[in-house]
Design a protein around this motif. Structure first.
Motif, PDB file in Angstrom:
ATOM      1  N   GLY A 107     -26.938 -35.667  -1.081  1.00  0.00           N
ATOM      2  CA  GLY A 107     -25.783 -36.531  -0.920  1.00  0.00           C
ATOM      3  C   GLY A 107     -25.038 -36.795  -2.214  1.00  0.00           C
ATOM      4  O   GLY A 107     -25.645 -36.968  -3.274  1.00  0.00           O
ATOM      5  N   SER A 108     -23.702 -36.887  -2.123  1.00  0.00           N
ATOM      6  CA  SER A 108     -22.860 -37.124  -3.292  1.00  0.00           C
ATOM      7  C   SER A 108     -22.838 -38.582  -3.721  1.00  0.00           C
ATOM      8  O   SER A 108     -22.328 -38.899  -4.795  1.00  0.00           O
ATOM      9  N   THR A 109     -23.338 -39.480  -2.888  1.00  0.00           N
ATOM     10  CA  THR A 109     -23.550 -40.868  -3.283  1.00  0.00           C
ATOM     11  C   THR A 109     -25.026 -41.160  -3.087  1.00  0.00           C
ATOM     12  O   THR A 109     -25.670 -40.590  -2.209  1.00  0.00           O
ATOM     13  N   LYS A 110     -25.577 -42.057  -3.895  1.00  0.00           N
ATOM     14  CA  LYS A 110     -27.019 -42.251  -3.839  1.00  0.00           C
ATOM     15  C   LYS A 110     -27.423 -43.634  -3.326  1.00  0.00           C
ATOM     16  O   LYS A 110     -28.340 -43.732  -2.532  1.00  0.00           O
ATOM     17  N   VAL A 111     -26.774 -44.688  -3.754  1.00  0.00           N
ATOM     18  CA  VAL A 111     -27.186 -46.017  -3.320  1.00  0.00           C
ATOM     19  C   VAL A 111     -27.117 -46.132  -1.798  1.00  0.00           C
ATOM     20  O   VAL A 111     -28.078 -46.546  -1.144  1.00  0.00           O
ATOM     21  N   SER A 112     -25.996 -45.751  -1.205  1.00  0.00           N
ATOM     22  CA  SER A 112     -25.836 -45.885   0.243  1.00  0.00           C
ATOM     23  C   SER A 112     -26.773 -44.947   0.998  1.00  0.00           C
ATOM     24  O   SER A 112     -27.317 -45.317   2.045  1.00  0.00           O
ATOM     25  N   VAL A 113     -26.971 -43.740   0.491  1.00  0.00           N
ATOM     26  CA  VAL A 113     -27.881 -42.794   1.155  1.00  0.00           C
ATOM     27  C   VAL A 113     -29.316 -43.310   1.107  1.00  0.00           C
ATOM     28  O   VAL A 113     -30.036 -43.286   2.109  1.00  0.00           O
ATOM     29  N   ILE A 114     -29.725 -43.790  -0.051  1.00  0.00           N
ATOM     30  CA  ILE A 114     -31.084 -44.333  -0.179  1.00  0.00           C
ATOM     31  C   ILE A 114     -31.282 -45.523   0.755  1.00  0.00           C
ATOM     32  O   ILE A 114     -32.307 -45.637   1.435  1.00  0.00           O
ATOM     33  N   GLU A 115     -30.290 -46.411   0.810  1.00  0.00           N
ATOM     34  CA  GLU A 115     -30.403 -47.575   1.689  1.00  0.00           C
ATOM     35  C   GLU A 115     -30.473 -47.168   3.160  1.00  0.00           C
ATOM     36  O   GLU A 115     -31.146 -47.824   3.956  1.00  0.00           O
ATOM     37  N   SER A 116     -29.805 -46.086   3.524  1.00  0.00           N
ATOM     38  CA  SER A 116     -29.826 -45.656   4.920  1.00  0.00           C
ATOM     39  C   SER A 116     -31.130 -44.963   5.291  1.00  0.00           C
ATOM     40  O   SER A 116     -31.541 -44.972   6.459  1.00  0.00           O
ATOM     41  N   ILE A 117     -31.791 -44.353   4.315  1.00  0.00           N
ATOM     42  CA  ILE A 117     -33.036 -43.623   4.572  1.00  0.00           C
ATOM     43  C   ILE A 117     -34.263 -44.499   4.385  1.00  0.00           C
ATOM     44  O   ILE A 117     -35.268 -44.344   5.098  1.00  0.00           O
ATOM     45  N   ARG A 118     -34.212 -45.460   3.469  1.00  0.00           N
ATOM     46  CA  ARG A 118     -35.393 -46.246   3.106  1.00  0.00           C
ATOM     47  C   ARG A 118     -36.120 -46.888   4.292  1.00  0.00           C
ATOM     48  O   ARG A 118     -37.359 -46.885   4.325  1.00  0.00           O
ATOM     49  N   PRO A 119     -35.416 -47.439   5.297  1.00  0.00           N
ATOM     50  CA  PRO A 119     -36.141 -48.087   6.399  1.00  0.00           C
ATOM     51  C   PRO A 119     -37.079 -47.162   7.177  1.00  0.00           C
ATOM     52  O   PRO A 119     -37.991 -47.636   7.853  1.00  0.00           O
ATOM     53  N   PHE A 120     -36.883 -45.857   7.073  1.00  0.00           N
ATOM     54  CA  PHE A 120     -37.655 -44.911   7.872  1.00  0.00           C
ATOM     55  C   PHE A 120     -38.733 -44.187   7.072  1.00  0.00           C
ATOM     56  O   PHE A 120     -39.468 -43.363   7.620  1.00  0.00           O
ATOM     57  N   LEU A 121     -38.860 -44.504   5.777  1.00  0.00           N
ATOM     58  CA  LEU A 121     -39.819 -43.799   4.933  1.00  0.00           C
ATOM     59  C   LEU A 121     -41.251 -44.140   5.292  1.00  0.00           C
ATOM     60  O   LEU A 121     -41.544 -45.233   5.784  1.00  0.00           O
ATOM     61  N   ARG A 122     -42.131 -43.195   5.045  1.00  0.00           N
ATOM     62  CA  ARG A 122     -43.569 -43.367   5.258  1.00  0.00           C
ATOM     63  C   ARG A 122     -44.281 -43.281   3.910  1.00  0.00           C
ATOM     64  O   ARG A 122     -43.824 -42.582   3.005  1.00  0.00           O
ATOM     65  N   SER A 123     -45.415 -43.956   3.809  1.00  0.00           N
ATOM     66  CA  SER A 123     -46.160 -43.962   2.551  1.00  0.00           C
ATOM     67  C   SER A 123     -46.748 -42.597   2.210  1.00  0.00           C
ATOM     68  O   SER A 123     -47.037 -42.318   1.039  1.00  0.00           O
ATOM     69  N   ASP A 124     -46.913 -41.737   3.224  1.00  0.00           N
ATOM     70  CA  ASP A 124     -47.491 -40.414   2.969  1.00  0.00           C
ATOM     71  C   ASP A 124     -46.430 -39.321   2.874  1.00  0.00           C
ATOM     72  O   ASP A 124     -46.741 -38.130   2.875  1.00  0.00           O
TER      73      ASP A 124
END
Length: 302
Positions: A107-124
């Motif tokens: 992605g060409s922007t990072k803050v918004s992309v990270i915020e959109s992906i973070r809720p679905f991340l897994r610890s593994d």
């Protein structure tokens, strides 16, 4: 090109590229050409025409529209979709990824992309956000080519809570194998840097072309007929994918608006210099532009 250490076999067994447009297809081209990135390449796209074209180009071993099925055995999943779709795609594929796999994005922007992906991340699952700063005005699978990233920067914005050191090193090596230079920076800093060096220039190009298009018919036809190199350069940038740039502008709005405000202040200062014949200011401004151009040439970025 960046030199990379020798390795035994490909970096990954299976790499899945979701969204084989300009960036995704270029990664596939490079991986297919050099055979150092992955043993198996899987391309995923919801557009049947794009899938057919990827098959015709022969840049993936498997081509599918089923992202969930595609990622199950992947060692690395690369999201190359528009920034506005990153969260939706991540929500679908992360639950299906195997433990120990790496998720990355372009992605060409990072803050918004990270915020959109973070809720679905897994610890593994390790997540390594990235942004290859290379491109053309073309889009789709046919736009990709193997040398797109040669000597261009790829900026990585790793997160302390979802990125291991080993995964950062692996994704760094991935981009170096694609020919890119790499650097790490904080997501917020990335967005401010890209707002001035990429996003604002595109905004200005779209706006200038819109201004030309709004002129009276006769004047507009002359603009198109007698376009000089400066205007032609703007039209090349303005030919970029509208959906992609709509998403970029909206997702990085604060940084873009900040840089736009600073630019408008500087433009007003230049206008006053022209109005009052301040030749020293005009020459100084032009000289600064020349110095920046020389720096880009010296840094092999032009």
């Amino acid at each position: 090109m960046v030199d990379t250490p020798a390795q035994d076999g490909p970096l990954f067994d299976t790499l899945v590229v979701i969204g084989p447009g300009l960036i995704g297809a270029s990664v596939l081209h490079r991986a297919r050409r050099d055979k150092t990135i992955a043993r198996k390449l899987i391309a995923v796209d919801i557009n049947p025409a794009f899938r057919d074209r990827v098959r015709e180009l022969g840049i993936a071993d498997d081509v599918t529209g089923d992202a969930v099925a595609a990622v199950k055995d992947a060692d690395c999943v690369m999201l190359c979709v528009p920034v506005g779709a990153m969260g939706e795609v991540a929500a679908a594929v992360i639950p299906a990824m195997k433990a120990g796999a790496i998720l990355t994005d372009t992605g060409s922007t990072k803050v918004s992309v990270i915020e959109s992906i973070r809720p679905f991340l897994r610890s593994d699952i390790a997540y390594v956000p990235a942004h290859p700063m290379a491109g053309t005005e073309y889009s789709g699978p046919d736009a990709g080519f193997a040398t797109l990233f040669d000597d261009r920067w790829c900026l990585l914005t790793p997160l302390p809570d979802s990125t291991s050191l080993g995964s950062v090193e692996t994704v760094t090596k991935l981009w170096q194998l694609c020919g890119a230079r790499t650097r790490e920076m904080a997501p917020e800093h990335h967005d401010r840097v890209c707002a001035i060096v990429s996003h604002l220039p595109h905004l200005l190009a779209f706006t200038i072309c819109g201004t030309a298009d709004d002129l009276a018919d006769q004047t507009r036809s002359e603009v198109l007929e007698f376009a000089a190199s400066g205007f032609r350069d703007f039209t090349r940038i303005a030919a970029s994918d509208p959906v992609m740039w709509r998403d970029i502008f909206l997702s990085n709005r604060e940084a873009i608006l900040e840089m736009l405000a600073r630019f408008l202040e500087d433009a007003q200062t230049m206008a006053r210099a022209i109005r009052w014949g301040d030749s020293d200011y005009i020459v100084d401004c032009i000289e600064r532009g020349r110095r920046i151009r020389r720096s880009l040439l010296e840094n092999r970025q032009a």
